[in-house]
Enzyme design. Structure first.
Site, PDB file in Angstrom:
ATOM      1  N   ASP A   1     -45.926  18.587  23.239  1.00  0.00           N
ATOM      2  CA  ASP A   1     -45.857  19.909  22.996  1.00  0.00           C
ATOM      3  C   ASP A   1     -47.196  20.418  23.996  1.00  0.00           C
ATOM      4  O   ASP A   1     -48.133  19.812  23.921  1.00  0.00           O
ATOM      5  CB  ASP A   1     -46.329  20.451  21.563  1.00  0.00           C
ATOM      6  CG  ASP A   1     -45.195  20.192  20.554  1.00  0.00           C
ATOM      7  OD1 ASP A   1     -43.909  20.363  21.278  1.00  0.00           O
ATOM      8  OD2 ASP A   1     -45.291  19.984  19.404  1.00  0.00           O
TER       9      ASP A   1
ATOM     10  N   GLU B   1     -66.750  15.114  29.667  1.00  0.00           N
ATOM     11  CA  GLU B   1     -67.407  14.488  28.312  1.00  0.00           C
ATOM     12  C   GLU B   1     -67.411  15.288  27.089  1.00  0.00           C
ATOM     13  O   GLU B   1     -67.253  16.543  27.311  1.00  0.00           O
ATOM     14  CB  GLU B   1     -68.899  14.354  28.886  1.00  0.00           C
ATOM     15  CG  GLU B   1     -69.519  15.571  29.182  1.00  0.00           C
ATOM     16  CD  GLU B   1     -71.174  15.692  29.343  1.00  0.00           C
ATOM     17  OE1 GLU B   1     -71.597  14.129  29.247  1.00  0.00           O
ATOM     18  OE2 GLU B   1     -72.008  16.606  29.236  1.00  0.00           O
TER      19      GLU B   1
ATOM     20  N   CYS C   1     -53.850   2.786  36.226  1.00  0.00           N
ATOM     21  CA  CYS C   1     -52.544   2.187  35.444  1.00  0.00           C
ATOM     22  C   CYS C   1     -52.947   0.854  34.671  1.00  0.00           C
ATOM     23  O   CYS C   1     -52.314   0.277  33.996  1.00  0.00           O
ATOM     24  CB  CYS C   1     -51.336   2.101  36.167  1.00  0.00           C
ATOM     25  SG  CYS C   1     -50.881   3.831  36.666  1.00  0.00           S
TER      26      CYS C   1
END
Ligand code: MYA
Length: 337
Positions: A56, A97, A123
């Site tokens: 969403d 941060e 990745c």
């Protein structure tokens, strides 16, 4: 590295709820594809990615990383007060941060004794996180730790589509932005702990190699990714081949000895070429990308979790976790189920 005392106690994943078919993205980009003389089904045909999932609007990486973490803690059946470290490994972050890890830590209600930080390595970060937790368990610093990840590809995908609809976009720019359209969303978490009393599934660790001369082949910001897809494919396969050879030489690996290859999921071309070059049985590679796209570091643990959930893993199965991250860095590690 070969761990002797490290187990996977619990693993879990979450699929994002909204399906976004490649056909829909191609439809939105139709004016640009047509103007540049590209096929209307280019995304599906070239990458093999039929759809991807999205959260969403407004869902933060920490929200879904924590939800996956909650499931992994439940699966591990441990008291969360026993977790000595939380490492969050998402490429996506809530903020620059504080760390996403500290928000996940807070959402999970972890104790003050549980160290936490983000680990970023494109990745590859989830497998790197497993290695860090494994090292701390192996040397007796902690009893258990958790690695989490939550990726959301909504913003980079939407912004890239918007940019590519600009009539001034040329073929070179389109090609450089193409890989962004392959990204998907998802979340995963894993609890690792000491394998005293044969608890859990053994994580043995593995081997790593770096090829940082290729550090500018694929670089991302929050709103998009620029990729030299051809060079990345060639350099990535080269690095993966050398890392495999290191595993063969140092760990005695052979393609026949493994029951499953859980690989970083990029596209059809990448998976096919990877299996071909290393001589892996393609039937032993679960393909996540057609339905979920490239979910970055979450891809490897999501595949492992889906295999476990589907009952596809048997006791004693040898599983190779094979990750590669923009930069480039590569890790190949082993799990015994
Ligand atoms: S970074 C994320 C990187 N992700 C990608 O690169 C995904 C997108 N790439 C692909 O799907 C393939 O590389 C493509 C090339 C399909 C692009 N833009 O035969 P081809 C057209 C638009 O030359 P291939 C990460 O995850 C081309 O015109 N269209 O293509 C970390 C032709 O169309 P047509 C393009 O070489 C690091 C068709 O596609 C583009 O087979 C990952 C086929 O052309 C473009 N840029 O594939 C490292 N390029 O027929 C990788 C081509 O109409 C590691 N086309 O003329 C690899 C190992 C993976 C496992 C590792 C485990 C250790």
């Amino acid at each position: 590295m070969h761990f002797e005392h490290v187990s996977i106690l619990g693993i879990a994943h979450l699929d994002a709820p909204h399906r976004v078919p490649s056909e829909e993205i191609e439809g939105r980009l139709a004016p640009t594809l047509s103007r540049l003389g590209m096929r209307p089904d280019l995304l599906r045909d070239a990458s093999g990615i039929m759809t991807r999932r999205m959260w969403d609007d407004g869902v933060q990486p920490s929200d879904v990383a924590a939800r996956a973490g909650e499931l992994a803690i439940a699966a591990a059946g441990i008291d969360r007060r026993d977790l000595g470290i939380l490492i969050n490994t998402s490429v996506c972050r809530d903020y620059v941060e504080p760390s996403t890890a500290c928000i996940v830590h807070s959402n999970l209600g972890l104790p003050e004794t549980c160290m936490n930080f983000d680990l970023g390595n494109a990745c590859l970060a989830f497998i790197n996180g497993m290695d860090m937790v494994g090292n701390m368990i192996e040397r007796g610093q902690i009893e258990a730790g958790i690695v989490t990840n939550g990726e959301s590809s909504r913003l980079p995908t939407e912004r890239t589509i918007e940019r590519l609809l600009d009539p001034a976009v040329d073929e070179e720019t389109f090609r450089a932005n193409f890989a962004t359209l392959t990204l998907g969303s998802g979340a995963a978490a894993m609890v690792l702990g000491r394998n005293d009393n044969d608890r859990g599934r053994r994580f043995l660790g593995g081997v790593n190699l770096a090829a940082t001369e290729h550090c500018r082949l694929c670089y991302g910001q929050v709103d998009g990714m620029v990729t030299d897809t051809r060079e990345l494919l060639v350099a990535g396969l080269g690095l993966a081949g050398r890392t495999w050879q290191k595993a063969v030489d140092e760990l005695g690996w052979s393609a026949e000895a493994f029951d499953h290859f859980v690989i970083h999921q990029v596209s059809k071309t990448h998976s096919d070429r990877f299996a071909e070059i290393l001589g892996l049985d393609p039937e032993k590679i679960y393909r996540l990308y057609p339905e979920f796209g490239n979910i970055g570091p979450a891809g490897v643990p999501i595949v492992l979790s889906k295999l476990a959930e589907a009952g596809s893993l048997s006791d004693g199965d040898r599983i190779a976790l094979m990750g590669i991250g923009s930069g480039l860095n590569c890790t190949m590690a082993e799990v015994i189920w």
